[in-house]
Scaffold this active site. Structure first.
Site, PDB file in Angstrom:
ATOM      1  N   HIS A   1     -33.203  -8.027 -71.377  1.00 53.10           N
ATOM      2  CA  HIS A   1     -31.757  -7.946 -71.604  1.00 53.10           C
ATOM      3  C   HIS A   1     -31.283  -8.928 -72.682  1.00 53.10           C
ATOM      4  O   HIS A   1     -30.658  -8.522 -73.651  1.00 53.10           O
ATOM      5  CB  HIS A   1     -30.977  -8.206 -70.305  1.00 53.10           C
ATOM      6  CG  HIS A   1     -29.543  -8.540 -70.553  1.00 53.10           C
ATOM      7  ND1 HIS A   1     -28.562  -7.583 -70.633  1.00 53.10           N
ATOM      8  CD2 HIS A   1     -28.924  -9.736 -70.803  1.00 53.10           C
ATOM      9  CE1 HIS A   1     -27.413  -8.174 -70.910  1.00 53.10           C
ATOM     10  NE2 HIS A   1     -27.602  -9.468 -71.009  1.00 53.10           N
TER      11      HIS A   1
ATOM     12  N   GLU B   1      -1.764  -4.024 -66.626  1.00 55.04           N
ATOM     13  CA  GLU B   1      -1.421  -4.956 -67.703  1.00 55.04           C
ATOM     14  C   GLU B   1      -2.596  -5.180 -68.656  1.00 55.04           C
ATOM     15  O   GLU B   1      -2.442  -5.216 -69.872  1.00 55.04           O
ATOM     16  CB  GLU B   1      -0.966  -6.308 -67.118  1.00 55.04           C
ATOM     17  CG  GLU B   1       0.300  -6.256 -66.277  1.00 55.04           C
ATOM     18  CD  GLU B   1       0.066  -5.771 -64.848  1.00 55.04           C
ATOM     19  OE1 GLU B   1      -1.112  -5.648 -64.432  1.00 55.04           O
ATOM     20  OE2 GLU B   1       1.054  -5.520 -64.130  1.00 55.04           O
TER      21      GLU B   1
ATOM     22  N   HIS C   1       6.199 -14.926 -58.942  1.00 62.00           N
ATOM     23  CA  HIS C   1       6.690 -14.220 -60.123  1.00 62.00           C
ATOM     24  C   HIS C   1       7.262 -15.165 -61.184  1.00 62.00           C
ATOM     25  O   HIS C   1       7.618 -14.728 -62.265  1.00 62.00           O
ATOM     26  CB  HIS C   1       7.774 -13.212 -59.718  1.00 62.00           C
ATOM     27  CG  HIS C   1       7.231 -11.976 -59.073  1.00 62.00           C
ATOM     28  ND1 HIS C   1       6.305 -12.014 -58.050  1.00 62.00           N
ATOM     29  CD2 HIS C   1       7.473 -10.657 -59.320  1.00 62.00           C
ATOM     30  CE1 HIS C   1       6.014 -10.775 -57.687  1.00 62.00           C
ATOM     31  NE2 HIS C   1       6.698  -9.935 -58.442  1.00 62.00           N
TER      32      HIS C   1
HETATM   33  C1  TPP Z   1     -16.371 -10.321 -69.191  1.00 59.42           C
HETATM   34  C2  TPP Z   1     -17.819 -10.684 -69.332  1.00 59.42           C
HETATM   35  N1  TPP Z   1     -18.485 -11.181 -68.274  1.00 59.42           N
HETATM   36  C3  TPP Z   1     -19.772 -11.549 -68.395  1.00 59.42           C
HETATM   37  C4  TPP Z   1     -20.420 -11.425 -69.588  1.00 59.42           C
HETATM   38  C5  TPP Z   1     -21.856 -11.895 -69.714  1.00 59.42           C
HETATM   39  N2  TPP Z   1     -22.749 -10.717 -69.850  1.00 59.42           N
HETATM   40  C6  TPP Z   1     -23.181 -10.278 -71.016  1.00 59.42           C
HETATM   41  S1  TPP Z   1     -24.138  -8.910 -70.898  1.00 59.42           S
HETATM   42  C7  TPP Z   1     -24.020  -8.921 -69.205  1.00 59.42           C
HETATM   43  C8  TPP Z   1     -24.706  -7.868 -68.413  1.00 59.42           C
HETATM   44  C9  TPP Z   1     -24.359  -6.532 -68.887  1.00 59.42           C
HETATM   45  O1  TPP Z   1     -25.147  -5.573 -68.312  1.00 59.42           O
HETATM   46  P1  TPP Z   1     -25.266  -4.168 -69.010  1.00 59.42           P
HETATM   47  O2  TPP Z   1     -23.954  -3.717 -69.489  1.00 59.42           O
HETATM   48  O3  TPP Z   1     -26.009  -3.276 -68.085  1.00 59.42           O
HETATM   49  O4  TPP Z   1     -26.116  -4.462 -70.313  1.00 59.42           O
HETATM   50  P2  TPP Z   1     -27.685  -4.290 -70.495  1.00 59.42           P
HETATM   51  O5  TPP Z   1     -28.345  -5.137 -69.448  1.00 59.42           O
HETATM   52  O6  TPP Z   1     -27.953  -2.852 -70.324  1.00 59.42           O
HETATM   53  O7  TPP Z   1     -27.915  -4.793 -71.870  1.00 59.42           O
HETATM   54  C10 TPP Z   1     -23.226  -9.980 -68.782  1.00 59.42           C
HETATM   55  C11 TPP Z   1     -22.922 -10.266 -67.374  1.00 59.42           C
HETATM   56  C12 TPP Z   1     -19.686 -10.894 -70.675  1.00 59.42           C
HETATM   57  N3  TPP Z   1     -20.221 -10.741 -71.872  1.00 59.42           N
HETATM   58  N4  TPP Z   1     -18.424 -10.505 -70.511  1.00 59.42           N
END
Ligand code: TPP
Length: 664
Positions: free
Chosen positions: A260, A409, A471
């Site tokens: 990943h 929002e 609020h």
């Molecule tokens: C709002 C947010 N929370 C956490 C992250 C950290 N983050 C980056 S990629 C990821 C996992 C994403 O999983 P997936 O969409 O399945 O991507 P893949 O493993 O297939 O590349 C996380 C938690 C982020 N970039 N944005």
């Protein structure tokens, strides 16, 4: 027709550029680009209508990489397709200071990057705004000038984020059938398999909101093409769940969380080279494959030219209006119309809440600035965002100018960003200031992207009264002022509201928040000024620097309290002046001389704002007296609360006098 062998080699070019760039940078996310390479190759070689030589062609299809961590996917594509901004050196410089190839794709760094993504879920919500913008402009300018698709590549992470629910529900409701979500359904995220934390059937979820959904093998080019073709013909937005293998081609790590977000390592990459039959050196794309990609980059050149001919053939009025709107320029008469409107206010000063005077300003503005698209997250009657010109947009009719966003929002703010990014539209949308917390991640990205989204945030203090502390915003002005490149306006009366709107609309590269009162406010600006005083951020409203012992600085609803405090101080023999501070950030942009003159040299500086002190010391100094909030509000009528929390003219005057006394 692209043979399977050719397709594989083209997709592998994405895979190896991604592996090599991440390895070289020693950081990044190879898994997604490797897994989604087949989907992207089919999309860009057979469907995407765009022109790398004219990347800002208004009627191009939009491609949004919502899963921004997979940035090497879009960088590889842009390089391979022949976008000049992304050279092989940029790919080599992935994630390095000053490169266009930032860790996550950033709008403005390179042509072809339609929005900044990285915070998961934002991209998919932006794309809903882009697809809305496409329909609105289509309704205004017709199929000849606006008729394109919006494609989004989203991963599990984007779909798990709450914002995706807001976005997809809105898109389904509006039947945005030219919006196509390509879901990289690889069942893996950082912690491991998705099954650790989620059991949602994403197809059923989307279907429940009115989407067309499909499942498809994400490594079979013909199946991918068929699915996209079917999506393009749908009368509803489409989500295709492409089953893919994360890190496809990595011999031991593919299909697991190990690919990943970290470099694969030399050995694994060597294994991938062997497995995929790739013997080119790192960062080298064999010339025949590069040629194939560059050819794919040319596939829409004819369509682009035909579009340009149609624009040239359009009548002068239509063409002029289309070009003006896409440039982001306001109508020429804009300043004159605002000045004229201000004159009517001075002639008969209204005592209304600034949410009302914002609506009145919008009524004048919307009559000539036809590209504004208003909306509210289900608080239309409270936010006063709707004017006579803005009929609601419906799934059947996009000729309106108002969006009922529903109680969403975050989705609203991100969709507004998508509209601003699309171009041709200036979006504004409302909620209560306290719920800016629910929209803040998208508001922050608007600032980072330097786009003109305008957030209308009413009920801006304890002055909202009986709804109570849940609020009543307290820290929100400070929190929004903390965002770089974000104008926070807090007008004090109807003239200031008009000026703040004027300044917000003219700020092409800075989003704005207008903080507006629920309660009626006395008019303060009683004489006409052709100039926009609020555009200076702060200005002297009453009194004079020559004699003042006390300087009272205030914003919005507290300006009238400052004026009353001045009267008390004057009467007590301590001449005071009042400075209205409608926008900290614009004041910061003024010359040092102007700032010095406005801040002045009174013995005592007092700031009055029904929020927390944070940020005010830059104006009143750490020795300054602050009249405002130190904690949460309470539930009671507004006048009772102002008294209870000591935000009154009497309290301000007494505090100033007490300080004067200590100075001797
Ligand atoms: C709002 C947010 N929370 C956490 C992250 C950290 N983050 C980056 S990629 C990821 C996992 C994403 O999983 P997936 O969409 O399945 O991507 P893949 O493993 O297939 O590349 C996380 C938690 C982020 N970039 N944005």
């Amino acid at each position: 027709m692209i043979s399977r062998e050719k397709h594989d080699r083209m997709a592998n070019a994405i895979r190896f550029l991604s592996m090599d760039a991440v390895e070289h940078a020693n950081s990044g996310h190879p898994g997604l680009p490797m897994g989604a390479a087949d989907i992207a190759t089919v999309l860009f070689t057979r469907f995407m209508t765009h022109d790398p030589k004219k990347p800002s062609w208004p009627d191009r299809d939009r491609f949004v990489l919502s899963a921004g961590h997979g940035s090497m996917l879009i960088y590889s594509l842009l390089y391979l397709l022949g976008y000049e901004d992304i050279t092989i050196d940029e790919i080599r410089n992935f994630r390095q200071l000053g490169s266009r190839t930032a860790g996550h794709p950033e709008f403005g760094h390179a042509a072809g990057i339609e929005t900044t993504t990285g915070p998961l879920g934002q991209g998919i919500a932006n794309s809903v705004g882009m697809a809305i913008a496409e329909r609105i402009l289509n309704a205004r300018f017709g199929d000849d000038l606006v008729d394109h698709y919006t494609y989004v590549l989203a991963g599990d992470g984007c779909l798990m984020e709450g914002i995706s629910q807001e976005a997809l529900a809105l898109a389904g409701h509006l039947k945005l059938n030219k919006l196509i979500v390509l879901f990289d359904d690889n069942q893996i995220s950082i912690d491991g398999p998705i099954s650790l934390s989620d059991s949602t059937d994403q197809c059923e979820r989307f279907a429940a909101s009115g989407w067309n959904t499909m499942r498809c093998d994400g490594h079979d080019p013909e199946a991918i093409a068929k699915a996209i073709e079917a999506a393009r013909a749908s009368d509803r937005p489409t989500m295709i769940a492409f089953r893919t293998t994360i890190g496809f081609g990595a011999p031991t790590k593919s299909g697991s969380a190990k690919v990943h977000g970290s470099p694969l390592g030399k050995e694994e990459i060597a294994g991938a080279r062997k497995a995929l039959g790739w013997d080119a050196d790192p960062f080298v794309v064999p010339s025949d494959i590069l040629d194939d990609w560059r050819l794919a980059g040319l596939r829409s050149a004819k369509e682009r030219k035909a579009w340009e001919e149609r624009l040239t053939a359009a009548d002068a009025e239509t063409r002029g209006e289309f070009e003006r709107r896409m440039r982001g320029a306001l109508p020429e008469s804009f300043d004159a119309v605002v000045a004229e409107y201000k004159q009517t206010l001075v002639a008969e000063p209204p005592k209304v809440a600034t949410r009302k005077s914002s609506e009145m300003a919008l009524e004048a503005i919307n009559a000539i600035v036809t590209e504004t698209i208003g909306g509210s997250a289900d608080l239309t009657g409270s936010n006063n965002t709707k004017t006579s010109q803005t009929k609601p947009i419906t799934p059947e009719d996009f000729s309106g100018r108002y969006i009922h966003y529903g109680i969403r929002e975050h989705g609203m703010a991100a969709a507004m960003n998508g509209m601003a990014l699309h171009g041709g539209i200036i979006p504004y949308g409302g909620t209560f200031l306290t719920f800016s917390d629910y929209a803040r991640p998208a508001m922050r990205l608007a600032s980072l992207m330097q786009i003109r989204s305008i957030f209308v945030m009413t009920h801006d203090s304890i002055g909202l009264g009986e709804d109570g502390p849940t609020h009543q915003p307290v820290e929100h002005l400070a929190a929004l002022r903390a965002i770089p490149n974000h104008y926070v306006f807090r007008p004090a009366d109807a003239v200031e509201a008009a000026e703040c709107w004027q300044a917000a609309l003219k700020a092409e590269k800075t989003p704005s928040t207008l903080a507006l009162s629920r309660q009626n406010l006395a008019p303060q600006r009683l004489e006409h000024e052709e100039d926009n005083l609020c555009a200076r951020g702060a200005y002297e409203l009453a009194g004079s620097e020559d004699e003042a012992e006390v300087a009272l600085f205030a914003t919005g609803s507290e300006v009238e309290i400052a004026m009353a405090a001045k009267a008390l101080l004057d009467a007590a023999g301590h001449p005071a002046r009042v400075v209205s501070v409608p926008c900290f950030e614009l004041f910061e942009e003024q010359t040092a001389d102007y700032r010095k003159a406005v801040i002045g040299k009174a013995k005592v500086n007092v700031a009055i704002e029904a929020g927390i002190r944070q940020g005010w010391d830059a104006i009143i100094g750490s020795e300054g007296v602050f009249i405002g909030m130190t904690g949460f509000g309470a539930s009671a009528p507004a006048p009772v609360l102002y008294k209870h929390f000591g935000i009154t003219a009497e309290a301000a005057a007494a505090a100033a006098q007490k300080r004067l006394a200590t100075l001797g």
